[in-house]
Design a protein around this motif. Structure first.
Motif, PDB file in Angstrom:
ATOM      1  N   GLU A  62      12.196   0.081  -7.317  1.00  0.00           N
ATOM      2  CA  GLU A  62      12.090   1.421  -8.049  1.00  0.00           C
ATOM      3  C   GLU A  62      11.754   2.524  -6.954  1.00  0.00           C
ATOM      4  O   GLU A  62      11.873   3.549  -7.270  1.00  0.00           O
ATOM      5  CB  GLU A  62      10.465   1.152  -8.782  1.00  0.00           C
ATOM      6  N   PHE A  63      11.263   1.942  -5.792  1.00  0.00           N
ATOM      7  CA  PHE A  63      11.182   3.086  -4.852  1.00  0.00           C
ATOM      8  C   PHE A  63      12.292   3.536  -4.163  1.00  0.00           C
ATOM      9  O   PHE A  63      12.438   4.546  -3.423  1.00  0.00           O
ATOM     10  CB  PHE A  63      10.218   2.474  -3.671  1.00  0.00           C
ATOM     11  N   VAL A  64      13.509   2.785  -4.353  1.00  0.00           N
ATOM     12  CA  VAL A  64      14.830   3.128  -3.807  1.00  0.00           C
ATOM     13  C   VAL A  64      15.150   4.657  -4.077  1.00  0.00           C
ATOM     14  O   VAL A  64      15.404   5.566  -3.588  1.00  0.00           O
ATOM     15  CB  VAL A  64      15.854   2.239  -4.172  1.00  0.00           C
ATOM     16  N   GLN A  65      15.077   4.948  -5.629  1.00  0.00           N
ATOM     17  CA  GLN A  65      15.412   6.155  -6.112  1.00  0.00           C
ATOM     18  C   GLN A  65      14.277   7.139  -5.763  1.00  0.00           C
ATOM     19  O   GLN A  65      14.737   8.347  -5.002  1.00  0.00           O
ATOM     20  CB  GLN A  65      15.111   6.308  -7.683  1.00  0.00           C
ATOM     21  N   VAL A  66      13.059   6.839  -5.670  1.00  0.00           N
ATOM     22  CA  VAL A  66      11.978   7.557  -5.108  1.00  0.00           C
ATOM     23  C   VAL A  66      12.296   8.310  -3.566  1.00  0.00           C
ATOM     24  O   VAL A  66      12.291   9.425  -3.425  1.00  0.00           O
ATOM     25  CB  VAL A  66      10.573   7.021  -5.215  1.00  0.00           C
ATOM     26  N   GLY A  67      12.565   7.385  -2.803  1.00  0.00           N
ATOM     27  CA  GLY A  67      12.754   7.596  -1.504  1.00  0.00           C
ATOM     28  C   GLY A  67      14.001   8.784  -1.295  1.00  0.00           C
ATOM     29  O   GLY A  67      13.919   9.531  -0.410  1.00  0.00           O
ATOM     30  N   ARG A  68      14.778   8.628  -2.103  1.00  0.00           N
ATOM     31  CA  ARG A  68      16.091   9.655  -2.072  1.00  0.00           C
ATOM     32  C   ARG A  68      15.703  10.927  -2.937  1.00  0.00           C
ATOM     33  O   ARG A  68      16.516  11.993  -2.764  1.00  0.00           O
ATOM     34  CB  ARG A  68      17.370   9.085  -2.624  1.00  0.00           C
ATOM     35  N   ARG A  70      14.645  14.533  -4.866  1.00  0.00           N
ATOM     36  CA  ARG A  70      13.798  15.589  -4.912  1.00  0.00           C
ATOM     37  C   ARG A  70      13.152  15.976  -3.767  1.00  0.00           C
ATOM     38  O   ARG A  70      12.539  15.555  -2.952  1.00  0.00           O
ATOM     39  CB  ARG A  70      12.727  15.624  -6.056  1.00  0.00           C
ATOM     40  N   SER A  75       7.040  12.680   0.491  1.00  0.00           N
ATOM     41  CA  SER A  75       6.940  11.475   0.925  1.00  0.00           C
ATOM     42  C   SER A  75       8.530  10.982   0.751  1.00  0.00           C
ATOM     43  O   SER A  75       8.988  10.451   1.857  1.00  0.00           O
ATOM     44  CB  SER A  75       6.097  10.669  -0.100  1.00  0.00           C
TER      45      SER A  75
ATOM     46  N   GLN B 125       8.066   7.997 -11.370  1.00  0.00           N
ATOM     47  CA  GLN B 125       8.774   8.680  -9.962  1.00  0.00           C
ATOM     48  C   GLN B 125       7.590   9.357  -9.105  1.00  0.00           C
ATOM     49  O   GLN B 125       7.338   9.089  -8.114  1.00  0.00           O
ATOM     50  CB  GLN B 125       9.932   9.517 -10.200  1.00  0.00           C
ATOM     51  N   GLU B 133       3.428   7.849  -0.260  1.00  0.00           N
ATOM     52  CA  GLU B 133       3.037   8.469   0.492  1.00  0.00           C
ATOM     53  C   GLU B 133       1.577   7.939   1.157  1.00  0.00           C
ATOM     54  O   GLU B 133       1.181   7.793   2.242  1.00  0.00           O
ATOM     55  CB  GLU B 133       2.629   9.690  -0.099  1.00  0.00           C
ATOM     56  N   ARG B 136       1.984   5.250   3.302  1.00  0.00           N
ATOM     57  CA  ARG B 136       2.303   5.576   5.063  1.00  0.00           C
ATOM     58  C   ARG B 136       1.130   6.328   5.523  1.00  0.00           C
ATOM     59  O   ARG B 136       1.133   6.101   6.938  1.00  0.00           O
ATOM     60  CB  ARG B 136       3.730   6.530   4.740  1.00  0.00           C
ATOM     61  N   TYR B 154      14.889   0.367   1.142  1.00  0.00           N
ATOM     62  CA  TYR B 154      15.128   1.639   0.955  1.00  0.00           C
ATOM     63  C   TYR B 154      16.936   1.834   1.384  1.00  0.00           C
ATOM     64  O   TYR B 154      17.685   2.294   0.594  1.00  0.00           O
ATOM     65  CB  TYR B 154      14.513   2.729   1.598  1.00  0.00           C
TER      66      TYR B 154
END
Lengths: 705, 215
Positions: A62-68, A70, A75, B125, B133, B136, B154
């Motif tokens: 799920e975090f893959v999308q978040v990382g990329r 907006r 973060s 999201q 955040e 980290r 990632y």
């Protein structure tokens, strides 16, 4: 190293092997070590472990999308920064930073080219629901197109490639700037500064056009003003190489069919009407000129030229058939030349825009240098002058047509009365006719030396009613004409019965199929004139509208008679204080009229006068002055002389505006000239003569300062 | 759980117009969600920002006027309804949003389910971003562990490559993944409780701002 590095769970398989088994659940491509699959089936301990790994993977996925996503995510951008530090970001050789922009085709990231430490922007085509094969082709096109160009106002492309995830990308110069419209607002840019900016953009567009490249999606969002105040055009995402290319021998890639017929790509408000119509063949460099027109207009006026449309169809209708208000109507600081340039670019007909972006650059340069611009408003005097001769031919034909409607004697009198509107001359003419009539008809000729026009017309009406009993349509025509003559003398009382009868007759005839719609329209038009005279404006408007609808339908919008009724309607709207509508109508008429080489100059004059009055009413004195001056020129051309009461009236109008502007000398000069002309031709304009006397004596008074 | 950060606490604070902190916290939490949500519904950035702002202002007005009753529906559903009407307005003004953008909008505004789903996705999201955040900056998880996780998850790098890059064993890489997953789970769970909105509790039909909204 602990033992569980090699074995976990029941101890038969290593962690790596079980992790792979977990990964294989989500991705069939992952090779599962031999035997592990079977083992998990039978071993609850290892199965539980693999379950947990798989759950972890799904959760972390799920975090893959978040990382990329907006730019709003602090973060997320940090994730990218961290990842890129190891040069392991999605694109080799680049460190991706914040997302700068997300558009229809992809996202743009701030990035650093690691080898050069150069900061740039990387645009990536979005995958999944955003991307299609067609978009891919478009993307490649974009790269091709932009890569060919080097211009200070075009954002430079560095290189392109495909990301680790197979996403196409390209790196381009990073422009640190604001959208054009935002920059203009923030700086409170003057019309001059706006013209300067748009000129630079036009230079870039001209450069692209010379290379066979049409942008096709110019809009403020695609124009950034950088820190040095230089506008930079970007996002050639919708651009395609012009198939016809340039004669200069540039390599132009053939269209790969990225644009489908009928598919609309550009952004609405900035799209030219022919672009909105969806015909790819109609799209050429002039679409960009139109878009520049919208951009210029919006910057100057603070709003788009056409707003409020609820559908594409409506927008196309607006863009095709109505003229936007002049930018100066919204922003008085805008001067006439910029009005002209902006409206020129917004012409519905591409042929009436500038021919090339270079021509636009030239005119903006002229404006900025204070030289006269080359663009004229649609009705150029040049066009009028050139076609003067044809016009005269046509108007004599029109006179002949009139003659066929009524008995020749009446027709001539009427024609004269309409043309001159001067009682004295009509009386003289009438005298001749009376004599002629008298000699032909002893009965009415005797003892009729003091017969008046009114009486004369009354007689004709009586006789005609009788003689034309069986020809109701001809009778209606005669009655119409008689009414018009009365109108010529501003005599509503006598005009009304004739015109009303004519209209009633025609309506009845029309319903019974006894006359054409156009004949009905004629009566309606005349009724409109009567109602104006009676100051019944709503009724007049209704009559004109009905007449206009018929004439436009049966003759076309550009027909002289349609334009005539249109002008009367515009004048009616002006009297009704519906200024915006009236002005829009005048502008539209103007455009259509000037497309007709045979449009009568006196009609031009009337159009310009009508518009001038609106400006005068709005206290837009400079514009009013320009329009009155234009009207005067047209009148002079129409009459071929200065010795005409219409020239006198125009001069008087000019003098009045100049007086308001405080230009006493000019005002006095023009008022005196008007006085001379109108004094000689006293009669119909007694009131005007008195007004001029007043103005002249006021202007002759010594200044009070 | 940080009780001051719960949606309940934020809402309580919002009642007081002078409580700028509550307003800010509420805005900080929901605005990015609404912006992303509106974008996913096919709006341009400008419009999306405007919609988000209007929606928040409108919500707070309604809330202070006592129109919003948490027992009748979740906050998110309420916000979605407000935003949806606003977006439909924009869409009407622009003809149709789909064509205005020149690409296909992802969410059909007429379909309440997909609208709700879009909001929920965006909310999730936002929450995950917050979790990341926190991982980290506040979690005291070893930065190298975080890095291993990021490279592995990632960037979808193979454990062997991550191990080599970071100079650790593949086992450590996997271990890092497990640790981070556990930590993130913990954070996400807590944040969900602060948001007080879990995906299962959606009740799109329950919440309805007043009809006057359309006007």
């Amino acid at each position: 190293m602990s033992a569980d590095q090699t074995a976990i769970g029941c101890g038969q398989y290593s962690r790596d092997e079980l992790e792979l088994a977990a990964l294989a659940r989500a991705d069939a491509e992952v090779p599962v070590p031999a035997g592990v699959g079977e083992h998990i089936e039978s071993c609850p301990v290892c199965r539980a472990i693999v379950d947990r790994f798989a759950a972890d993977n799904a959760f972390l996925g799920e975090f893959v999308q978040v990382g990329r996503s907006r730019e709003s995510s602090r973060s997320g951008s940090r994730a990218q920064a961290i990842a890129a530090e190891a040069n392991l970001g999605p694109i080799a050789g680049y460190r991706l930073g914040d997302e700068i922009h997300r558009g229809g085709q992809g996202a743009v990231y701030r990035a650093e080219q690691l080898a050069t430490r150069r900061t740039c922007a990387v645009k990536m085509l979005l995958r999944g629901r955003f991307a299609s094969d067609r978009e891919l082709v478009r993307f490649e096109r974009e790269v091709e197109v932009v890569a060919r160009m080097r211009h200070p106002s075009i954002v430079t492309l560095y290189e392109s490639g495909v990301s680790r995830d197979d996403e196409p990308w390209f790196a381009m110069e990073l422009v640190d700037g604001e959208r054009l419209d935002v920059a203009v607002r923030a700086r409170h840019a003057s019309p001059r500064e706006i013209a300067q900016l748009v000129k630079q953009v036009a230079e870039a567009v001209a450069y692209a056009h010379r290379r066979g490249v049409i942008h096709r999606d110019l809009k403020p969002g695609n124009i950034l003003v950088d820190k040095d105040g230089v506008p930079r055009v970007l996002d050639f995402g919708l651009a395609r190489a012009d198939e016809d290319g340039e004669a200069a021998g540039n390599q132009v890639s053939p269209s790969a069919g990225a644009t489908r017929a009928g598919e609309f790509l550009g952004t609405f408000a900035y799209a030219a009407p022919e672009q909105l119509a969806g015909d790819p063949n109609a799209i050429d460099t002039r679409c960009d000129l139109y878009a520049l027109g919208v951009v210029l207009y919006e910057c100057l006026a603070g709003r788009k030229p056409f707003e409020g449309a609820r559908s594409i169809a409506e927008l196309v209708e607006q863009k095709t058939h109505s003229a936007p208000e002049r930018p100066s109507a919204r922003n008085p600081a805008v001067d006439r030349d910029l009005d002209v340039i902006a409206l020129r670019l917004l012409a519905a007909d591409p042929a009436r825009r500038y021919d090339t972006a270079d021509a636009l650059v030239e005119d903006l340069a002229r404006y900025l240098d204070g030289r006269p611009i080359l663009a004229r408003e649609d009705s150029t005097l040049y066009v009028v002058g050139k076609t003067l001769r044809r016009h005269w031919l046509l108007s004599s034909t029109a006179a002949v047509l009139l003659v066929t409607i009524v008995a020749s004697g009446i027709a001539l009198a009427v024609a004269y009365a309409r043309a001159e509107r001067e009682r004295a001359r009509s009386e003289r003419t009438l005298q001749g006719f009376r004599e002629a009539l008298g000699s032909a008809n002893p009965e009415s000729g005797k003892g009729s030396a003091d017969i008046s026009v009114d009486r004369f017309l009354g007689l004709i009406e009586e006789n005609a009613s009788d003689a034309l009993k069986d020809e109701p349509n001809v009778l209606a025509g005669v009655l119409d004409t008689i009414g018009i003559v009365h109108l010529g003398f501003d005599d509503a009382k006598r005009a009304e019965p004739a015109l009303q009868r004519a209209l009633d007759e025609r309506r009845e005839l029309f319903n019974a199929g006894g006359c054409t719609a156009l004949e009905l329209a004629e009566s309606l038009h005349n009724m409109g004139r009567l109602l104006i005279l009676k100051n019944d404006l709503p009724a007049a408007e209704a009559a004109y509208r009905e007449a206009l609808a018929i004439r436009e339908r049966d003759l076309g919008r550009d027909h002289r008679l349609a334009l005539l009724t249109g002008r009367h309607l515009a004048s009616c709207l002006r009297r009704e204080q519906r200024i915006d509508e009236a002005l829009a109508m005048y502008d539209a008429l103007f455009r259509r009229a000037s497309a007709r080489p045979d449009y009568p100059p006196e009609e031009f004059a009337a159009l310009r006068n009508g518009r001038a009055f609106i400006y005068f009413q709005n206290n837009q004195l400079e514009l009013a002055l320009a329009e009155f001056t234009g009207a005067l020129e047209a009148v002079r051309r129409a009459t071929g002389t200065d010795d005409d009461y219409r020239v006198g009236r125009s001069l008087f109008s000019i003098a009045r505006v100049e007086d308001r502007l405080g230009r006493r000398d000019d005002a006095l000069m023009h008022a005196t000239a008007a006085q001379e002309i109108l004094r000689k031709r006293k009669g119909g304009d007694a009131a005007t003569v008195v007004d001029i006397e007043k103005l002249v004596s006021k202007l002759r008074e010594p200044s009070k300062q | 759980m940080d009780l001051d950060r719960t949606t309940t606490a934020l809402l309580a604070g919002l009642f007081d117009p002078r409580n700028a902190a509550a307003w800010e916290a509420f805005d900080l939490r929901y605005r990015p969600i609404l912006v992303g949500f509106a974008r996913n519904c096919g709006l341009k950035d400008n419009d999306a920002n405007e919609i988000a702002q209007e929606t928040i202002v409108r919500f707070v007005e309604e809330y202070r006027a006592g129109k919003y009753d948490r027992t009748r529906g979740r906050l998110g559903a309420w916000l979605v309804t407000i935003a949806r009407y606003r977006m439909l307005d924009v869409k009407r003004r622009a003809g149709t949003a789909r064509i205005a953008r020149g690409d296909s909008a992802m969410v059909d505004l007429d379909d309440e389910r997909s609208v709700s789903a879009a909001y929920e996705a965006e909310r999730r999201q936002g929450l995950l971003r917050e979790a990341l955040e926190e991982l980290r900056t506040k979690s005291r998880v070893d930065p190298k562990t975080v890095k291993a996780f990021e490279m592995l998850v990632y960037h979808s790098l193979s454990p062997a490559v991550v191990a080599e890059q970071l100079g650790i064993s593949t086992h450590d890489v996997y271990l890092a993944k497990s640790r981070v997953a556990a930590k993130l789970r913990e954070i996400v769970l807590r944040l969900e409780s602060e948001y007080e909105e879990t995906p299962g509790e959606w009740d799109a039909a329950g919440a309805r701002p007043s009809d006057g909204l359309r006007a």
